[in-house]
Write an enzyme that holds these catalytic residues in place. Structure first.
Site, PDB file in Angstrom:
ATOM      1  N   ASP A  87      82.007  47.488  35.317  1.00 22.32           N
ATOM      2  CA  ASP A  87      81.530  47.068  33.997  1.00 22.32           C
ATOM      3  C   ASP A  87      80.118  47.588  33.694  1.00 22.32           C
ATOM      4  OD1 ASP A  87      80.242  45.558  35.817  1.00 22.32           O
ATOM      5  OD2 ASP A  87      80.594  43.628  34.840  1.00 22.32           O
TER       6      ASP A  87
ATOM      7  N   HIS B  28      73.213  75.451  39.803  1.00 25.44           N
ATOM      8  CA  HIS B  28      73.362  74.083  39.291  1.00 25.44           C
ATOM      9  C   HIS B  28      73.116  73.035  40.377  1.00 25.44           C
ATOM     10  CE1 HIS B  28      75.874  75.539  35.613  1.00 25.44           C
ATOM     11  NE2 HIS B  28      74.579  75.719  35.471  1.00 25.44           N
TER      12      HIS B  28
ATOM     13  N   ASP C  65      63.654  72.492  37.924  1.00 25.30           N
ATOM     14  CA  ASP C  65      64.080  72.701  36.534  1.00 25.30           C
ATOM     15  C   ASP C  65      64.298  71.307  35.968  1.00 25.30           C
ATOM     16  OD1 ASP C  65      65.337  73.210  34.125  1.00 25.30           O
ATOM     17  OD2 ASP C  65      66.682  74.741  34.940  1.00 25.30           O
TER      18      ASP C  65
ATOM     19  N   ASP D 209      62.660  71.686  28.425  1.00 27.49           N
ATOM     20  CA  ASP D 209      63.407  72.362  29.493  1.00 27.49           C
ATOM     21  C   ASP D 209      62.456  73.329  30.194  1.00 27.49           C
ATOM     22  OD1 ASP D 209      65.338  73.526  31.068  1.00 27.49           O
ATOM     23  OD2 ASP D 209      66.459  74.449  29.428  1.00 27.49           O
TER      24      ASP D 209
ATOM     25  N   HIS E 121      72.267  85.036  35.037  1.00 36.43           N
ATOM     26  CA  HIS E 121      72.351  84.195  33.838  1.00 36.43           C
ATOM     27  C   HIS E 121      71.562  84.822  32.710  1.00 36.43           C
ATOM     28  CE1 HIS E 121      68.297  82.519  34.538  1.00 36.43           C
ATOM     29  NE2 HIS E 121      68.631  82.328  35.791  1.00 36.43           N
TER      30      HIS E 121
ATOM     31  N   HIS F  60      68.325  80.108  25.699  1.00 36.67           N
ATOM     32  CA  HIS F  60      69.305  79.423  24.844  1.00 36.67           C
ATOM     33  C   HIS F  60      68.521  78.652  23.807  1.00 36.67           C
ATOM     34  CE1 HIS F  60      68.219  75.793  27.155  1.00 36.67           C
ATOM     35  NE2 HIS F  60      68.310  76.548  28.242  1.00 36.67           N
TER      36      HIS F  60
ATOM     37  N   HIS G 105      71.153  72.625  25.555  1.00 35.28           N
ATOM     38  CA  HIS G 105      71.765  73.878  25.104  1.00 35.28           C
ATOM     39  C   HIS G 105      72.158  73.591  23.654  1.00 35.28           C
ATOM     40  CE1 HIS G 105      72.805  74.915  29.542  1.00 35.28           C
ATOM     41  NE2 HIS G 105      71.534  75.032  29.273  1.00 35.28           N
TER      42      HIS G 105
ATOM     43  N   GLU H  68      63.708  82.098  30.231  1.00 38.00           N
ATOM     44  CA  GLU H  68      63.870  81.650  31.610  1.00 38.00           C
ATOM     45  C   GLU H  68      64.479  82.683  32.559  1.00 38.00           C
ATOM     46  OE1 GLU H  68      67.035  78.712  32.190  1.00 38.00           O
ATOM     47  OE2 GLU H  68      67.199  78.514  30.034  1.00 38.00           O
TER      48      GLU H  68
ATOM     49  N   TYR I  45      67.460  85.532  42.343  1.00 37.16           N
ATOM     50  CA  TYR I  45      68.064  84.693  43.384  1.00 37.16           C
ATOM     51  C   TYR I  45      68.599  85.619  44.464  1.00 37.16           C
ATOM     52  CZ  TYR I  45      67.842  81.966  39.128  1.00 37.16           C
ATOM     53  OH  TYR I  45      67.394  81.397  37.956  1.00 37.16           O
TER      54      TYR I  45
ATOM     55  N   ARG J  66      62.837  80.850  39.416  1.00 36.02           N
ATOM     56  CA  ARG J  66      63.046  80.893  37.962  1.00 36.02           C
ATOM     57  C   ARG J  66      61.776  80.366  37.314  1.00 36.02           C
ATOM     58  NH1 ARG J  66      67.532  78.686  37.769  1.00 36.02           N
ATOM     59  NH2 ARG J  66      67.128  76.507  37.254  1.00 36.02           N
TER      60      ARG J  66
ATOM     61  N   GLU K 157      60.617  79.065  33.508  1.00 32.44           N
ATOM     62  CA  GLU K 157      61.212  78.747  32.198  1.00 32.44           C
ATOM     63  C   GLU K 157      60.209  78.019  31.310  1.00 32.44           C
ATOM     64  OE1 GLU K 157      64.554  75.988  32.364  1.00 32.44           O
ATOM     65  OE2 GLU K 157      65.196  76.633  30.368  1.00 32.44           O
TER      66      GLU K 157
HETATM   67  N1  GLY Z   1      68.149  73.215  32.548  1.00 28.76           N
HETATM   68  C1  GLY Z   1      69.213  73.847  31.925  1.00 28.76           C
HETATM   69  C2  GLY Z   1      68.865  75.218  31.569  1.00 28.76           C
HETATM   70  O1  GLY Z   1      67.825  75.699  31.950  1.00 28.76           O
HETATM   71  O2  GLY Z   1      69.554  75.877  30.853  1.00 28.76           O
HETATM   72 MN    MN Z   2      66.141  74.566  32.595  1.00 28.14          MN
HETATM   73 MN    MN Z   3      67.155  76.307  29.997  1.00 27.84          MN
END
Ligand code: GLY
Ligand code: MN
Ligand code: MN
Length: 463
Positions: free
Chosen positions: A38, A245, A262, A273, A356, A360, A367, A410, A414, A431, A433
């Site tokens: 619940d 991820h 991140d 972000d 990647h 975005h 996103h 970003e 890797y 990374r 960003e």
């Molecule tokens: N944290 C999600 C991205 O960087 O797209």
């Molecule tokens: Mn991010």
């Molecule tokens: Mn991002």
């Protein structure tokens, strides 16, 4: 909820003007989501609904006509339920509090909606966003049809409201930009805090784990009024940074490793972000710094390419150029096999270590919505074959950047263990960003309260 309701009225009026004569729009908010038994997940309203109302209670619907009349169906006042779940605004108070024309109890939804749809030409709602919405609307349309013998007309067109709202949300207004700047500042301070905790614990000889740094992020977010993280935070020690991820877990953070974080807060419905990668102990090693400087240079190239009139893909292309040249120079991709920079880019050789996109849209959703294709050029299709998969890809001209659009920048690198790359780079994941608002002349980075230069990161980690 924001007190000033005029921003929502302005947005609703803009939507109403796009519904066409006789149009009507239906926008439900998000349902509560059960977590286990619940217990529910923390409640988060639907982004479209919140964008048009500023209303944060569950079980609510907005109905908007082309003439600009706004009707809300919301939870009725209920002393018993309010003792358990908290105060409700209620339909009596909703018109004044939300700046709408009328409100009813959501318990009347099944009677009210068919009446509201009667004699309308087209019904708009967000397609494929709320499970079961389509069939509920079908049910209400059936009820309208049942009354045609009494002279009622049923809408004969259904339209996707996302197409209208996505375009509006893509270009942020002043209210949104102010919130996003503030969210960026809070998140930046959270990153600084996590960096400093890592160095401090290692200096003191304490065992650091990923969750210790996650705790610092959450502390700073909540301390400054953010409701929750905008997405699941990544706190990745060492090789974990190569898992795109990965989540903040319990792995030990060791002296000599890099940490990739991140994470960004959500503030009043708006996401930030940020990614930073830093040495756990506050000092980059030679190989770490070499890769870090490369990613940073590629990010700067992308920032320089982020300006009005440029295409959404320009920052990505600029990043790929710098990264690929760096990979050739550092021996991360084989110079013999991919002789020139152009070859390595055409063959997507960089993809082994950069898989990647460089950014975005960012807004209420991390996103965020908004087409990545330039609407006026949607018919210009070109075909190409992907050099790695062989798949046939249809390209359309990428979106032209305009002031008020917000996007992330970003780039990353890797390096998984492989005999094809120098051992000194194995298991390094980096990374960087930042969040950028497109301005009249270029872009404004709203997340730079946490440094990116390697020397500056080392300096704040000594502090
Ligand atoms: N944290 C999600 C991205 O960087 O797209
Ligand atoms: Mn991010
Ligand atoms: Mn991002």
């Amino acid at each position: 909820m924001t007190q000033d309701t005029s921003i929502y009225a302005v947005r609703r009026a803009r939507v109403a003007r796009q519904l066409g004569e006789g149009g009507i729009a239906i926008v439900p908010t998000a349902p509560m989501q059960p977590r286990n038994r619940d217990a529910d997940y923390p409640y988060r309203p639907d982004s479209y609904f919140y964008y048009l109302t500023g209303f944060t209670e569950p079980n609510a619907w907005l109905v908007l006509t082309a003439e600009g009349e706004a009707t809300m169906l919301c939870q009725p006042k209920d002393t018993e339920r309010e003792i358990w779940d908290g105060l409700r605004l209620g339909p009596e108070a909703a018109p004044a509090a939300l700046g709408i024309d009328q409100a009813f109890s959501v318990a009347e939804l099944e009677q009210r909606l068919p009446r509201l749809l009667e004699n309308r030409a087209a019904v708009w709602y967000p397609f494929a966003t709320h499970a079961g919405l389509e069939s509920r609307i079908d049910g209400w349309l059936q009820k309208v049809r049942a009354r045609v013998r009494f002279g009622a007309l049923a809408p004969d067109t259904q339209r996707d409201l996302c197409s209208v709202l996505d375009e509006m949300r893509l270009v942020k207004d002043g209210h949104e930009l102010a919130l996003m700047r503030r969210a960026g500042q809070i998140s930046a301070r959270a990153h600084v805090r996590a960096m400093q905790r890592s160095a401090r614990m290692l200096r003191a000889g304490e065992a650091v784990r990923e969750y210790h740094l996650d705790a610092e992020l959450l502390h700073e977010f909540r301390q400054n009024g953010s409701q929750f993280p905008a997405y699941e935070s990544i706190v990745a020690a060492g090789a974990n940074a190569c898992v795109l991820h990965y989540r903040a877990d319990k792995a030990p953070i060791r002296d000599g490793e890099l940490v990739l974080i991140d994470a960004g807060c959500e503030l009043d419905g708006y996401a930030s972000d940020i990614t930073r990668t830093f040495p756990a102990n506050g000092r980059f090693t030679g190989p770490q710094r070499a890769l870090y400087e490369l990613v940073l240079a590629s990010q700067q190239a992308a920032i320089d390419a982020t300006k009005p009139g440029a295409r959404f893909t320009d920052p990505h292309d600029a990043t790929v150029k710098v990264l690929t040249q760096g990979m050739l120079d550092l021996g991360l991709i084989d110079k013999q096999q991919h002789g020139t920079l152009d070859d390595a880019i055409a063959n997507r050789a960089y993809f082994a270590h950069y898989m990647h996109r460089t950014g975005h849209w960012l807004g209420m959703d991390v996103h965020d919505c908004g087409s990545y294709v330039e609407p006026s050029e949607i018919g210009q299709v070109s075909e190409r074959r992907d050099p790695l998969s062989g798949e046939l890809i249809k390209d359309r001209p990428s979106r032209v950047l305009r002031p008020g659009m917000v996007l992330t920048i970003e780039p990353g690198l890797y390096v998984r263990p492989s005999e094809k790359v120098p051992r000194e780079f194995w298991n390094i994941g980096i990374r960087i960003e930042d969040d950028a608002v497109v301005t009249d002349s270029g872009c404004e980075l709203i997340t730079r309260d946490v440094p990116v230069a390697a020397d500056e990161i080392e300096a704040i980690m000594r502090a």
